[in-house]
Design a protein around this motif. Structure first.
Motif, PDB file in Angstrom:
ATOM      1  N   VAL A 186      -3.354   9.911   0.167  1.00 41.87           N
ATOM      2  CA  VAL A 186      -3.644   8.918   1.213  1.00 41.87           C
ATOM      3  C   VAL A 186      -5.145   8.867   1.483  1.00 41.87           C
ATOM      4  O   VAL A 186      -5.748   7.798   1.563  1.00 41.87           O
ATOM      5  CB  VAL A 186      -2.859   9.261   2.497  1.00 41.87           C
ATOM      6  CG1 VAL A 186      -3.324   8.416   3.673  1.00 41.87           C
ATOM      7  CG2 VAL A 186      -1.371   9.071   2.269  1.00 41.87           C
ATOM      8  N   TYR A 187      -5.738  10.047   1.584  1.00 39.53           N
ATOM      9  CA  TYR A 187      -7.179  10.127   1.873  1.00 39.53           C
ATOM     10  C   TYR A 187      -7.987   9.417   0.783  1.00 39.53           C
ATOM     11  O   TYR A 187      -8.931   8.686   1.071  1.00 39.53           O
ATOM     12  CB  TYR A 187      -7.573  11.604   1.962  1.00 39.53           C
ATOM     13  CG  TYR A 187      -9.036  11.860   2.231  1.00 39.53           C
ATOM     14  CD1 TYR A 187      -9.558  11.705   3.503  1.00 39.53           C
ATOM     15  CD2 TYR A 187      -9.891  12.282   1.219  1.00 39.53           C
ATOM     16  CE1 TYR A 187     -10.895  11.950   3.768  1.00 39.53           C
ATOM     17  CE2 TYR A 187     -11.231  12.531   1.470  1.00 39.53           C
ATOM     18  CZ  TYR A 187     -11.734  12.367   2.739  1.00 39.53           C
ATOM     19  OH  TYR A 187     -13.063  12.598   2.987  1.00 39.53           O
ATOM     20  N   ALA A 243       0.823  -1.222   0.000  1.00 42.32           N
ATOM     21  CA  ALA A 243       0.000   0.000   0.000  1.00 42.32           C
ATOM     22  C   ALA A 243       0.854   1.269   0.000  1.00 42.32           C
ATOM     23  O   ALA A 243       0.621   2.174  -0.821  1.00 42.32           O
ATOM     24  CB  ALA A 243      -0.951  -0.014   1.195  1.00 42.32           C
ATOM     25  N   LEU A 244       1.832   1.333   0.911  1.00 44.20           N
ATOM     26  CA  LEU A 244       2.630   2.560   0.994  1.00 44.20           C
ATOM     27  C   LEU A 244       3.445   2.756  -0.289  1.00 44.20           C
ATOM     28  O   LEU A 244       3.535   3.872  -0.819  1.00 44.20           O
ATOM     29  CB  LEU A 244       3.554   2.525   2.220  1.00 44.20           C
ATOM     30  CG  LEU A 244       4.326   3.813   2.494  1.00 44.20           C
ATOM     31  CD1 LEU A 244       3.383   4.976   2.766  1.00 44.20           C
ATOM     32  CD2 LEU A 244       5.292   3.663   3.664  1.00 44.20           C
ATOM     33  N   VAL A 293       2.316   6.611  -6.903  1.00 48.03           N
ATOM     34  CA  VAL A 293       1.350   7.579  -7.444  1.00 48.03           C
ATOM     35  C   VAL A 293       1.862   9.004  -7.228  1.00 48.03           C
ATOM     36  O   VAL A 293       1.754   9.858  -8.119  1.00 48.03           O
ATOM     37  CB  VAL A 293      -0.045   7.391  -6.790  1.00 48.03           C
ATOM     38  CG1 VAL A 293      -0.996   8.495  -7.215  1.00 48.03           C
ATOM     39  CG2 VAL A 293      -0.615   6.034  -7.157  1.00 48.03           C
ATOM     40  N   ASP A 294       2.459   9.239  -6.070  1.00 48.47           N
ATOM     41  CA  ASP A 294       2.981  10.581  -5.783  1.00 48.47           C
ATOM     42  C   ASP A 294       4.146  10.925  -6.718  1.00 48.47           C
ATOM     43  O   ASP A 294       4.262  12.062  -7.183  1.00 48.47           O
ATOM     44  CB  ASP A 294       3.437  10.660  -4.318  1.00 48.47           C
ATOM     45  CG  ASP A 294       3.623  12.099  -3.864  1.00 48.47           C
ATOM     46  OD1 ASP A 294       2.609  12.793  -3.726  1.00 48.47           O
ATOM     47  OD2 ASP A 294       4.775  12.528  -3.686  1.00 48.47           O
ATOM     48  N   ALA A 337      -0.709   1.119   7.722  1.00 47.32           N
ATOM     49  CA  ALA A 337       0.336   0.999   6.685  1.00 47.32           C
ATOM     50  C   ALA A 337       0.580   2.299   5.923  1.00 47.32           C
ATOM     51  O   ALA A 337       1.696   2.569   5.501  1.00 47.32           O
ATOM     52  CB  ALA A 337      -0.012  -0.116   5.716  1.00 47.32           C
ATOM     53  N   THR A 338      -0.459   3.105   5.731  1.00 47.13           N
ATOM     54  CA  THR A 338      -0.269   4.354   4.977  1.00 47.13           C
ATOM     55  C   THR A 338      -0.692   5.579   5.797  1.00 47.13           C
ATOM     56  O   THR A 338      -0.971   6.630   5.246  1.00 47.13           O
ATOM     57  CB  THR A 338      -1.064   4.334   3.653  1.00 47.13           C
ATOM     58  OG1 THR A 338      -2.442   4.128   3.959  1.00 47.13           O
ATOM     59  CG2 THR A 338      -0.589   3.257   2.716  1.00 47.13           C
ATOM     60  N   GLN A 339      -0.730   5.379   7.106  1.00 42.13           N
ATOM     61  CA  GLN A 339      -1.094   6.502   7.973  1.00 42.13           C
ATOM     62  C   GLN A 339       0.024   7.552   7.917  1.00 42.13           C
ATOM     63  O   GLN A 339       1.178   7.246   8.188  1.00 42.13           O
ATOM     64  CB  GLN A 339      -1.239   6.001   9.412  1.00 42.13           C
ATOM     65  CG  GLN A 339      -1.795   7.013  10.373  1.00 42.13           C
ATOM     66  CD  GLN A 339      -3.301   7.165  10.242  1.00 42.13           C
ATOM     67  OE1 GLN A 339      -3.990   6.219   9.890  1.00 42.13           O
ATOM     68  NE2 GLN A 339      -3.811   8.350  10.516  1.00 42.13           N
ATOM     69  N   VAL A 340      -0.289   8.758   7.530  1.00 42.62           N
ATOM     70  CA  VAL A 340       0.714   9.826   7.510  1.00 42.62           C
ATOM     71  C   VAL A 340       0.267  10.927   8.484  1.00 42.62           C
ATOM     72  O   VAL A 340      -0.886  10.951   8.907  1.00 42.62           O
ATOM     73  CB  VAL A 340       0.906  10.410   6.088  1.00 42.62           C
ATOM     74  CG1 VAL A 340       1.607   9.418   5.179  1.00 42.62           C
ATOM     75  CG2 VAL A 340      -0.410  10.859   5.491  1.00 42.62           C
TER      76      VAL A 340
END
Lengths: 323, 452
Positions: A262-263, A186-187, A193-194, A273-276
């Motif tokens: 992320v949202y 996921a990350l 994508v970024d 896993a993708t909490q920023v």
């Protein structure tokens, strides 16, 4: 003597600041200087006051709120002093801790990838004699796409059941991968994508930087018999360093603020896993309406970002001094 | 009330106008007589699958009454933020707040919603309108949503999850609609033919209210719960008791043995998508998705999906978690706009408006609609199970800090579904964190010993 030595001397000469002739100031010069300084401050003061009102005061308000717990009753808010409790709680916040780690990983890999891809593309584009405009237009397309559309595009592409990526990989015999739903991928998917979205930003700045480099240094390097790699390592990169550092600083700050991707793509999951950091802040401040605690988290994030920027510019200063 | 010229009493023009209106009322249908002519008003609402039906019903109200309604439509989270900004200002922008069950306590406790009796003491909630575990009432003294409190809102959409299942597959396999969790598990396993079709597709992703909302019917259907007794003010955390463990073990087991391989990443849209594309034999999602299953533009399983009351464990009743919407009137708007909002609610709760709402694709809030012959029509086949389930619907949270607890559940349950923690670790961890939240807010709370 190395073959690129004279080119390096040129580089040093180009980057060297012109020395100024200093003479002793007279009393009249001093008085004139004082007048000029006063006039400068007077003319600047409206803008400074505006800046103070729009930037510093909101920050001070945020800082002040971070020492309170805010609640609502009877249609009115009440502020209860919380001392340093909001800041103490940050340390025990699972989501905040996960957010810091993931944000650092995200920033390092995403910015690194964008810098590398952007630089390579800019170099390639600079070397192209015909159709440069076409390439440039194609390369900058992703940055023109709104973040919400980027989210929609990649959410569809990376969908486990119906996504084009899995359908394409299935054609060559690979099993479907849950790009956005597996803690292992996921990350990395969000970082990818970024990179896709923001590489054009780096590309544009690098291209502008490369096109403004003095050509006589390259001619000197050629005369010295420098190879393409040597030209890159000893001429291009040193002269591009200010542009690289500015681009890096810009992107680093923006990467630390990552939220929309992320949202839209993962909502911080699976698990953390993708909490920023920005997403945690959104959850605590907006979704959970923890105004005081959210303010403390905001202050902590601003502090960390400033620290990081200071480190980046200090590193730049050291590199400049070393050269 | 002073007239326009400042004198008390009615002017000649007002008397003539009122007489004319009364005369017109005698010869016009009931609908025109029910809602008075009132000032324009604004409703803030979310863009949900049922919104279109609400919009059409509002248009009908405007057409029938001549009253003007402006809709301010937002995404789920955006609607909450706009409501907060409006109700916390000195003067509100929105008159009628369409509040989700997840934030209605915040609005009641914060004093942002005007009790209806203070706008019109004569207003009565239609006895046929569901009170949805008494969430339309609020007792400020006891800080509880109970029937003894004041009427604060009128239901707008009584959303709860129902079991959607493939009737055609059931017929082929000779199965009957499951009533218990044991039956659901057996049927799901029987129809599980991956990767073409999954026995059940669950909403295991982490979100604002995703996996937790999916888990509530299992938790409460096994006799569990998050707190001991919220209505009585006892917030002892009971999530990690034996019933909680049985529920979570069951939820994880069916996901593993008859579910989608990527349950931990599936949100509501993907769950529904699996049903619409024929990849799911069962889903348990909010009833508002009903109109999609027979929509030829969206569905590959037209007329093949049936609906049932969410199953329960033997010895317990069905217990779907409320995810409903209520219409509350903002306290900080002018009185004439409060009356406008109330006029709309008065009209909306009538049987005729409710039937029109259902025909537009909405979910009626009045039991009268579920008794109407319309409920027997094939396209409204969800009405009977919904009518049966609604009296058992559970209001999961009765306190304003609910979103903090939901956030804990979302992470803990998602990690359990993803397999990164065991059910016991997840339950103990979540219970400990929830206890922390409730202690910090000085609720009467406690905790159970950790599950071994």
């Amino acid at each position: 003597m190395k073959p690129i030595a004279s080119a390096a001397a040129h580089v040093a000469a180009v980057e060297a600041e012109p020395s100024a002739t200093v003479s002793q100031p007279t009393a009249a010069d001093f008085a004139r200087g004082l007048d000029e300084r006063l006039w400068r401050w007077l003319t600047l003061s409206p803008a400074l006051l505006l800046l103070l009102a729009l930037s510093v005061l909101p920050l001070l308000n945020l800082f002040a709120t971070s020492f309170f717990t805010v609640s609502w009753s009877g249609g009115h808010s009440s502020f209860t002093a919380a001392g340093l409790n909001n800041y103490r709680e940050l340390a025990g916040d699972t989501l905040f801790r996960a957010g810091i780690l993931n944000t650092v990983l995200f920033a390092l890999f995403a910015v690194g990838g964008q810098m590398l891809c952007g630089f390579v593309l800019a170099l390639l584009c600079t070397g192209v004699a015909r159709g440069r405009l076409l390439y440039r237009t194609i390369f900058i397309l992703p940055i023109l796409v709104p973040g919400i559309v980027v989210g929609a595009i990649w959410k569809l592409l990376l969908n486990y059941d119906f996504g084009l990526v899995n359908q394409a990989t299935a054609l060559i015999g690979f099993d479907a991968v849950n790009w956005l739903g597996s803690a292992n991928t996921a990350l990395a998917s969000v970082i990818f994508v970024d990179i896709w979205h923001w590489t054009p930003f780096c590309f544009l700045l690098f291209l502008a930087g490369l096109q403004s480099l003095p050509q006589d240094v390259y001619e000197a390097a050629k005369i010295d018999g420098a190879s393409g790699w040597q030209e890159l390592a000893y001429v291009t990169l040193p002269m591009m360093l200010p542009t690289i550092m500015v681009t890096f600083a810009f992107r680093l700050v923006l990467a630390f603020k990552v939220f929309d991707e992320v949202y839209l793509l993962t909502g911080g999951g699976p698990g953390t896993a993708t909490q920023v950091m920005s997403f945690t802040l959104y959850q605590r401040f907006f979704r959970e309406d923890q105004t005081g605690y959210g303010s403390a988290m905001s202050v902590a994030i601003i502090f960390m970002t400033c620290l990081l920027l200071s480190a980046a510019f200090a590193a730049r200063g050291r590199m400049g001094a070393a050269r | 009330m002073p007239g326009r010229n400042g004198r008390r009493g009615l002017t000649r023009r007002q008397v003539v106008g009122a007489g004319g209106a009364a005369a017109l009322g005698l010869v016009t249908p009931w609908r025109y007589a029910v809602a008075a002519k009132v000032a324009p008003m604004t409703i803030v609402i979310n863009q949900s699958p049922w919104f279109d039906s609400f919009r059409k019903t509002v248009e009908l109200y405007e057409k029938e009454t001549g009253n003007q309604v402006e809709l301010d439509v937002n995404p789920f989270a955006g609607s909450l933020e706009k409501q907060r900004n409006s109700v916390r200002a000195a003067k509100g922008q929105y008159d009628l707040l369409i509040m989700n069950g997840g934030w209605v306590a915040e609005m009641y406790f914060g004093g942002f919603v005007e009790p209806i009796a203070e706008i019109d003491p004569a207003f009565k909630l239609d006895p046929d309108v569901y009170t949805l575990d008494n969430t339309v009432y609020f007792d400020a003294a006891k800080k509880a949503m109970s029937a003894g409190g004041k009427l604060m809102s009128v239901p707008i959409s009584p959303l709860i999850p129902l079991l959607y299942y493939r009737g055609d597959l059931y017929k082929e396999a000779g199965l009957k609609a499951p009533e218990t969790f044991a039956e659901l598990e057996a049927n799901a396993k029987k129809l599980h033919k991956p990767p073409g079709r999954y026995g059940i597709v669950q909403r295991g992703a982490r979100g604002p209210a995703s996996v937790s909302y999916d888990f509530y019917p299992y938790l409460y259907g096994f006799g569990g719960g998050i707190f001991k007794n919220q209505s009585a003010g006892d917030y002892t955390v009971t999530l990690n008791n034996e019933a909680g463990r049985t529920a979570l073990d069951y939820y994880l087991r069916i996901a593993k043995e008859a579910g989608h391989p990527q349950t931990a990443s599936l949100d509501q849209a993907e769950v529904i998508q699996n049903m619409l594309t024929g990849k799911a034999a069962h889903i348990m999602v909010v009833i508002s998705a009903w109109s999609q299953v027979d929509d030829p533009d969206k569905s590959a399983v037209i007329d093949k999906v049936e609906f049932a009351v969410p199953p329960h464990a033997q010895g317990f009743s069905t217990a779907p978690g409320l995810g409903h919407w209520l219409g509350g009137i903002a306290r900080n708007v002018p009185d004439d706009r409060k009356r406008s909002a109330l006029e709309f609610l008065r009209w909306f709760q009538t049987k005729e408006a409710q039937l029109a709402y259902a025909k537009n694709g909405g979910i009626p809030v009045s039991a009268a609609s579920y008794r109407d012959p319309i409920a027997q029509e094939r396209r409204f086949r969800w009405m009977k199970p919904l009518g049966d389930a609604l009296p058992h619907a559970v209001n999961i949270y009765q306190f304003p800090e609910a979103s903090e607890v939901i956030s804990i559940l979302e992470l803990g349950l998602n990690q359990a579904v993803a397999g990164s923690t065991t059910s016991v670790q997840a339950l103990n961890g979540m219970a400990e964190q929830i206890f922390g939240v409730m202690s910090k807010r000085n609720y009467n709370t406690g905790k159970l010993p950790a599950l071994p």
